[in-house]
Write a protein that holds these residues in place. Structure first.
Motif, PDB file in Angstrom:
ATOM      1  N   UNK A 121      24.301  35.139  47.866  1.00 43.14           N
ATOM      2  CA  UNK A 121      25.433  35.677  48.627  1.00 43.14           C
ATOM      3  C   UNK A 121      26.734  35.415  47.862  1.00 43.14           C
ATOM      4  N   UNK A 122      27.666  36.390  47.956  1.00 41.02           N
ATOM      5  CA  UNK A 122      28.950  36.315  47.270  1.00 41.02           C
ATOM      6  C   UNK A 122      30.074  36.707  48.217  1.00 41.02           C
ATOM      7  N   UNK A 123      31.264  36.134  47.951  1.00 43.33           N
ATOM      8  CA  UNK A 123      32.466  36.526  48.677  1.00 43.33           C
ATOM      9  C   UNK A 123      33.454  37.113  47.677  1.00 43.33           C
ATOM     10  N   UNK A 124      33.948  38.306  47.981  1.00 44.34           N
ATOM     11  CA  UNK A 124      34.903  38.983  47.119  1.00 44.34           C
ATOM     12  C   UNK A 124      36.232  38.231  47.147  1.00 44.34           C
ATOM     13  N   UNK A 125      36.805  37.983  45.964  1.00 44.93           N
ATOM     14  CA  UNK A 125      38.103  37.308  45.883  1.00 44.93           C
ATOM     15  C   UNK A 125      39.226  38.280  45.532  1.00 44.93           C
ATOM     16  N   UNK A 126      38.968  39.212  44.620  1.00 42.90           N
ATOM     17  CA  UNK A 126      39.967  40.238  44.286  1.00 42.90           C
ATOM     18  C   UNK A 126      39.270  41.564  44.002  1.00 42.90           C
ATOM     19  N   UNK A 127      39.976  42.637  44.318  1.00 45.66           N
ATOM     20  CA  UNK A 127      39.488  43.987  44.051  1.00 45.66           C
ATOM     21  C   UNK A 127      40.650  44.792  43.499  1.00 45.66           C
ATOM     22  N   UNK A 128      40.412  45.523  42.416  1.00 43.20           N
ATOM     23  CA  UNK A 128      41.438  46.427  41.881  1.00 43.20           C
ATOM     24  C   UNK A 128      40.802  47.784  41.608  1.00 43.20           C
ATOM     25  N   UNK A 129      41.602  48.839  41.804  1.00 36.43           N
ATOM     26  CA  UNK A 129      41.110  50.197  41.648  1.00 36.43           C
ATOM     27  C   UNK A 129      42.085  51.019  40.822  1.00 36.43           C
ATOM     28  N   UNK A 130      41.550  51.865  39.961  1.00 35.01           N
ATOM     29  CA  UNK A 130      42.332  52.840  39.199  1.00 35.01           C
ATOM     30  C   UNK A 130      41.818  54.214  39.572  1.00 35.01           C
ATOM     31  N   UNK A 131      42.727  55.105  39.944  1.00 36.16           N
ATOM     32  CA  UNK A 131      42.321  56.457  40.294  1.00 36.16           C
ATOM     33  C   UNK A 131      43.413  57.429  39.877  1.00 36.16           C
ATOM     34  N   UNK A 132      43.210  58.217  38.833  1.00 34.28           N
ATOM     35  CA  UNK A 132      42.021  58.334  37.984  1.00 34.28           C
ATOM     36  C   UNK A 132      41.848  57.085  37.111  1.00 34.28           C
ATOM     37  N   UNK A 133      40.792  57.049  36.361  1.00 38.46           N
ATOM     38  CA  UNK A 133      40.426  55.839  35.620  1.00 38.46           C
ATOM     39  C   UNK A 133      41.478  55.370  34.632  1.00 38.46           C
ATOM     40  N   UNK A 134      42.257  56.301  34.067  1.00 35.30           N
ATOM     41  CA  UNK A 134      43.256  55.887  33.082  1.00 35.30           C
ATOM     42  C   UNK A 134      44.574  55.475  33.723  1.00 35.30           C
TER      43      UNK A 134
END
Length: 187
Positions: free
Chosen positions: A37-50
């Motif tokens: 089991x894991x707990x998310x600490x940070x999430x980052x998103x790029x849209x579009x990828x560049x």
């Protein structure tokens, strides 16, 4: 992204058709060392990828990695969870059939075509997703990308049991529309 059980079964079937057993079964029973089991600490998103990466909500806040095998091939799957208990995890994984790659990482890729259901479609939508799971000091990093777009032509849009080399190349050449990085700690 919502997933239907029927679509998942179709994709699962297509992936299983492409898996080869091979004669060396030594890796088939080797645990990944990542199950748990894991707990998310940070999430980052790029849209579009560049585009520049931006902080995103930690959704899901928890996930489970499981070791599994099919047709003699070992792989891991990542299941979203609503809490820290394994009983809170969903039945279908967000990342499936991630196999061992270089430097202790696990890679997964999935391709699909969506048509209007006609017998000989001349246009369709393609999707190519990748995932790389990397062990960190206290957990894992999940890097996922999604390539989506329209395809035209009967040769590219026909739906068979397996994609042709031409279809696979066209799907993989679609523009990268989003990239997500999740850092998580093992519980």
């Amino acid at each position: 992204m919502p997933r239907s059980p029927a679509l998942h079964a179709l994709v699962l079937g297509l992936l299983e058709l492409g898996c080869g057993g091979g004669d060396d079964d030594s890796q088939a029973h080797a645990p990944s060392g990542l199950a748990g089991m894991y707990q998310t600490t940070t999430t980052s998103t790029s849209s579009p990828c560049n585009a520049a990466a931006a902080p995103d909500s930690n959704d899901p806040a928890y996930f489970q990695i499981k070791d599994d095998q099919d047709f003699g091939e070992a792989y891991i799957a990542v299941y979203p969870c609503t809490g820290s208990d394994p009983g809170s995890c969903e039945e279908f994984p967000d990342i499936d059939f991630a196999t061992a790659a270089s430097d202790g990482t696990f890679d997964s890729e999935e391709s699909s075509i969506t048509t209007d259901g006609s017998p000989a479609p001349s246009s369709c939508s393609g999707d190519y997703s990748t995932a790389v799971i990397t062990k960190t000091t206290g957990g894992v990093t999940l890097d996922t990308t999604s390539h989506t777009g329209s395809l035209t032509g009967a040769d590219l849009c026909k739906v068979n049991q397996q994609f042709t080399a031409q279809q696979e190349a066209a799907i993989k050449a679609l523009p990268c529309t989003s990239q997500k990085t999740v850092e998580a700690q093992r519980l």
